[in-house]
Design a protein around this motif. Structure first.
Motif, PDB file in Angstrom:
ATOM      1  N   TYR A   1       0.826  -1.216   0.000  1.00 46.20           N
ATOM      2  CA  TYR A   1       0.000   0.000   0.000  1.00 46.20           C
ATOM      3  C   TYR A   1       0.857   1.261   0.000  1.00 46.20           C
ATOM      4  N   LYS A   2       1.980   1.222   0.685  1.00 48.22           N
ATOM      5  CA  LYS A   2       2.831   2.404   0.812  1.00 48.22           C
ATOM      6  C   LYS A   2       3.393   2.868  -0.529  1.00 48.22           C
ATOM      7  N   LEU A   3       3.380   1.987  -1.532  1.00 46.82           N
ATOM      8  CA  LEU A   3       3.935   2.355  -2.836  1.00 46.82           C
ATOM      9  C   LEU A   3       2.967   3.170  -3.687  1.00 46.82           C
ATOM     10  N   ALA A   4       1.693   3.157  -3.342  1.00 44.70           N
ATOM     11  CA  ALA A   4       0.735   3.952  -4.115  1.00 44.70           C
ATOM     12  C   ALA A   4       1.048   5.433  -3.928  1.00 44.70           C
ATOM     13  N   PRO A   5       1.307   6.176  -5.005  1.00 48.78           N
ATOM     14  CA  PRO A   5       1.677   7.587  -4.855  1.00 48.78           C
ATOM     15  C   PRO A   5       0.630   8.422  -4.131  1.00 48.78           C
ATOM     16  N   SER A   6      -0.657   8.130  -4.372  1.00 52.46           N
ATOM     17  CA  SER A   6      -1.750   8.866  -3.726  1.00 52.46           C
ATOM     18  C   SER A   6      -3.031   8.095  -3.968  1.00 52.46           C
ATOM     19  N   PRO A   7      -4.100   8.405  -3.217  1.00 59.02           N
ATOM     20  CA  PRO A   7      -5.382   7.745  -3.498  1.00 59.02           C
ATOM     21  C   PRO A   7      -5.845   7.953  -4.938  1.00 59.02           C
ATOM     22  N   ASN A   8      -5.537   9.111  -5.494  1.00 62.96           N
ATOM     23  CA  ASN A   8      -5.948   9.387  -6.872  1.00 62.96           C
ATOM     24  C   ASN A   8      -5.277   8.461  -7.873  1.00 62.96           C
ATOM     25  N   SER A   9      -4.113   7.912  -7.496  1.00 63.29           N
ATOM     26  CA  SER A   9      -3.406   7.027  -8.418  1.00 63.29           C
ATOM     27  C   SER A   9      -4.139   5.698  -8.590  1.00 63.29           C
ATOM     28  N   LEU A  10      -5.088   5.409  -7.691  1.00 63.12           N
ATOM     29  CA  LEU A  10      -5.876   4.187  -7.800  1.00 63.12           C
ATOM     30  C   LEU A  10      -7.266   4.445  -8.382  1.00 63.12           C
ATOM     31  N   ALA A  11      -7.531   5.679  -8.798  1.00 61.55           N
ATOM     32  CA  ALA A  11      -8.861   6.021  -9.314  1.00 61.55           C
ATOM     33  C   ALA A  11      -9.219   5.205 -10.551  1.00 61.55           C
ATOM     34  N   SER A  12      -8.234   4.929 -11.407  1.00 64.88           N
ATOM     35  CA  SER A  12      -8.526   4.186 -12.634  1.00 64.88           C
ATOM     36  C   SER A  12      -8.968   2.759 -12.338  1.00 64.88           C
ATOM     37  N   VAL A  13      -8.525   2.197 -11.206  1.00 64.01           N
ATOM     38  CA  VAL A  13      -8.949   0.847 -10.818  1.00 64.01           C
ATOM     39  C   VAL A  13     -10.445   0.848 -10.502  1.00 64.01           C
ATOM     40  N   ARG A  14     -10.864   1.801  -9.675  1.00 63.54           N
ATOM     41  CA  ARG A  14     -12.280   1.907  -9.321  1.00 63.54           C
ATOM     42  C   ARG A  14     -13.130   2.206 -10.555  1.00 63.54           C
ATOM     43  N   GLU A  15     -12.655   3.090 -11.410  1.00 59.75           N
ATOM     44  CA  GLU A  15     -13.413   3.456 -12.603  1.00 59.75           C
ATOM     45  C   GLU A  15     -13.584   2.265 -13.542  1.00 59.75           C
ATOM     46  N   LYS A  16     -12.509   1.512 -13.735  1.00 61.88           N
ATOM     47  CA  LYS A  16     -12.617   0.347 -14.618  1.00 61.88           C
ATOM     48  C   LYS A  16     -13.606  -0.663 -14.055  1.00 61.88           C
ATOM     49  N   PHE A  17     -13.551  -0.874 -12.750  1.00 64.28           N
ATOM     50  CA  PHE A  17     -14.447  -1.820 -12.097  1.00 64.28           C
ATOM     51  C   PHE A  17     -15.905  -1.405 -12.244  1.00 64.28           C
ATOM     52  N   LEU A  18     -16.206  -0.150 -11.914  1.00 63.63           N
ATOM     53  CA  LEU A  18     -17.592   0.310 -11.985  1.00 63.63           C
ATOM     54  C   LEU A  18     -18.085   0.357 -13.426  1.00 63.63           C
ATOM     55  N   ASN A  19     -17.228   0.711 -14.357  1.00 61.24           N
ATOM     56  CA  ASN A  19     -17.617   0.706 -15.772  1.00 61.24           C
ATOM     57  C   ASN A  19     -18.019  -0.689 -16.225  1.00 61.24           C
ATOM     58  N   TYR A  20     -17.281  -1.692 -15.758  1.00 62.59           N
ATOM     59  CA  TYR A  20     -17.583  -3.065 -16.155  1.00 62.59           C
ATOM     60  C   TYR A  20     -19.001  -3.441 -15.741  1.00 62.59           C
ATOM     61  N   TYR A  21     -19.421  -2.996 -14.566  1.00 64.39           N
ATOM     62  CA  TYR A  21     -20.763  -3.321 -14.072  1.00 64.39           C
ATOM     63  C   TYR A  21     -21.794  -2.250 -14.427  1.00 64.39           C
ATOM     64  N   ASP A  22     -21.407  -1.334 -15.302  1.00 64.43           N
ATOM     65  CA  ASP A  22     -22.318  -0.292 -15.779  1.00 64.43           C
ATOM     66  C   ASP A  22     -22.918   0.495 -14.614  1.00 64.43           C
ATOM     67  N   ILE A  23     -22.037   0.871 -13.676  1.00 63.66           N
ATOM     68  CA  ILE A  23     -22.434   1.659 -12.509  1.00 63.66           C
ATOM     69  C   ILE A  23     -21.894   3.078 -12.687  1.00 63.66           C
ATOM     70  N   PRO A  24     -22.727   4.099 -12.562  1.00 65.80           N
ATOM     71  CA  PRO A  24     -22.253   5.480 -12.724  1.00 65.80           C
ATOM     72  C   PRO A  24     -21.105   5.788 -11.760  1.00 65.80           C
ATOM     73  N   ILE A  25     -20.142   6.531 -12.239  1.00 64.02           N
ATOM     74  CA  ILE A  25     -18.971   6.863 -11.432  1.00 64.02           C
ATOM     75  C   ILE A  25     -19.183   8.221 -10.780  1.00 64.02           C
TER      76      ILE A  25
END
Length: 451
Positions: free
Chosen positions: A259-283
């Protein structure tokens, strides 16, 4: 057969070979238990490092945990070997090229424990830890560098004579995001999807159905003398993480150093976006950390009253009455979420726009992974217990994590001294006491702070 290994696409290679392997094996980054390597080969239960100099690659102890036996009766040991001149494929079974980034899960061989069938252990430790590491990697994939194939004498000509199968990238975008994975490979754990289907749902949301290689698929890919080429490999290994990482040893949580290697919470935003897009859930995103997304604060109560770990029934009913009174004031929407009665997509959607989520310590809190950055997570314990499971997830995702124990907030400076105390109370059916009036008043103050 595993879905990720079905119908591989035959590559049309012709001399001089246009092969994605662009050079020697390289160490790209990560921590023990989450190691990223480029240009790795595999054959007959052994990984191979190709090239002249591997001094920069961590030693085997920090890379991998090897099994000494397999359920099929063999005694082969998965290990690493150096091979200067590349794989000898002449007269062999050919090559399967696995391009893009593959998360290779090494747990689950006989004698090891994976936890993949449990939502928390799989989603937060394996997946979130892996993506935290990937978010810190900025080096392009070898195929993106477009270097000429000139490192191995004659190897290109030999490869061109072999049948070569290529697993396609699982991506809808033309440009591959190096912070995302293309597939997840469950090498040995046959029971990886044994609880509620959540591990499969998370995997599919991030790499698609065709991005999953299960143990049956992996066995089919490797039951001949074929060489497997990985363009980029992220090795996850629970025992290796616990053996080598300082935070993992202190808290006994495998992903903390990753976890300490993640530059910031925003650096993981694309993970959440890809996941929600797959399930057709508004971001949904919040404009400011600690503030509600809409005009009202959305509070989700992860209700575990259908399990053995819960509030006393009378306490729970009293809590619901207080929550209704708060909601009637018009500043919050409060949802009593009995997750066992909601399908998986519905669960993901429920938390995708939450501002505050709370509940007793348990798997449901893992859903904070899909909550917009900057929310509040409240975890309830009895006074005698504490476990450092969900607080580090909140930290890497940018949520505020608060611990409530019966009638008061439990401050972070006391977490480490009391971690794991009276852990039996989390598993033996002990009810979680709660001073409902004091808690409700405190929760209301948190709601007011988000408006």
């Amino acid at each position: 057969m595993g879905s990720g290994s079905s119908s591989p696409v035959k590559s049309d290679y012709s001399p001089p070979i246009s092969f994605h392997s662009q050079g020697p094996t390289e160490y790209i980054g990560g921590v023990p238990g989450y190691t990223v390597l480029d240009n790795v080969w595999y054959n007959n239960k052994k990984f191979y490092f190709i090239g002249d100099d591997h001094g920069h690659i961590p030693n085997n102890e920090r890379l991998f945990t090897a099994s000494t036996g397999w359920g099929d009766g063999t005694k082969d040991v998965v290990t690493f070997e150096s091979k200067k001149d590349g794989p000898d494929v002449e007269g062999g079974g050919g090559i399967t090229e696995i391009n893009g980034t593959t998360i290779f899960l090494n747990d689950g061989w006989p004698g090891s424990w994976s936890g993949y069938f449990m939502y928390y252990h799989f989603a937060s430790e394996i997946i979130l830890g892996s993506y935290s590491v990937l978010s810190s990697i900025h080096k392009p994939l070898p195929s993106d560098l477009k270097k000429p194939w000139n490192i191995y004498k004659g190897l290109g000509r030999r490869l061109a004579l072999q049948e070569s199968n290529q697993l396609p990238l699982v991506s809808s975008a033309n440009k591959v995001d190096v912070g995302l994975a293309n597939r997840i490979l469950f090498a040995w754990e046959w029971n990886w999807d044994g609880k509620d289907g959540l591990s499969r749902a998370v995997s599919e949301g991030l790499v698609g159905k065709d991005g999953i290689i299960d143990p049956a698929g992996w066995r089919e890919m490797t039951n001949t003398n074929r060489w497997i080429y990985f363009e980029r490999l992220l090795l996850t290994d629970r025992e290796t993480a616990h053996r080598n990482n300082p935070l993992s040893q202190v808290w006994y949580k495998m992903a903390l150093d990753a976890y300490k290697l993640a530059p910031s919470p925003n650096s993981l935003a694309s993970v959440r976006e890809k996941f929600l897009n797959y399930y057709d859930i508004p971001i949904q995103t919040r404009h400011r950390a600690g503030k509600s997304i809409g005009n009202k604060v959305k509070v989700v109560y992860a209700d575990r009253q259908g399990s053995d770990r819960k509030f006393p029934d009378k306490t729970h009913q009293e809590l619901l009455k207080h929550l209704k009174r708060i909601e009637e004031q018009g500043k919050a929407v409060i949802i009593d979420a009995k997750l066992e009665n909601i399908d998986l997509r519905g669960q993901f959607e429920l938390f995708s726009d939450a501002d505050i989520m709370f509940g007793v310590h348990g798997n449901g809190l893992t859903h904070e992974m899909w909550m917009p950055t900057g929310g509040i997570v409240i975890e309830c314990f009895p006074k005698t217990t504490f476990a450092y499971d969900y607080a580090p997830i909140s930290a890497v995702l940018g949520h505020q994590h608060l611990i409530w124990r019966e009638d008061g907030e439990f401050p972070p400076e006391d977490w480490k001294p009391q971690n794991g105390g009276n852990g039996n109370a989390l598993h033996d059916g002990t009810r979680f006491p709660l001073n409902v009036e004091v808690f409700s008043e405190w929760l209301e103050s948190k709601i007011d702070g988000m408006l």
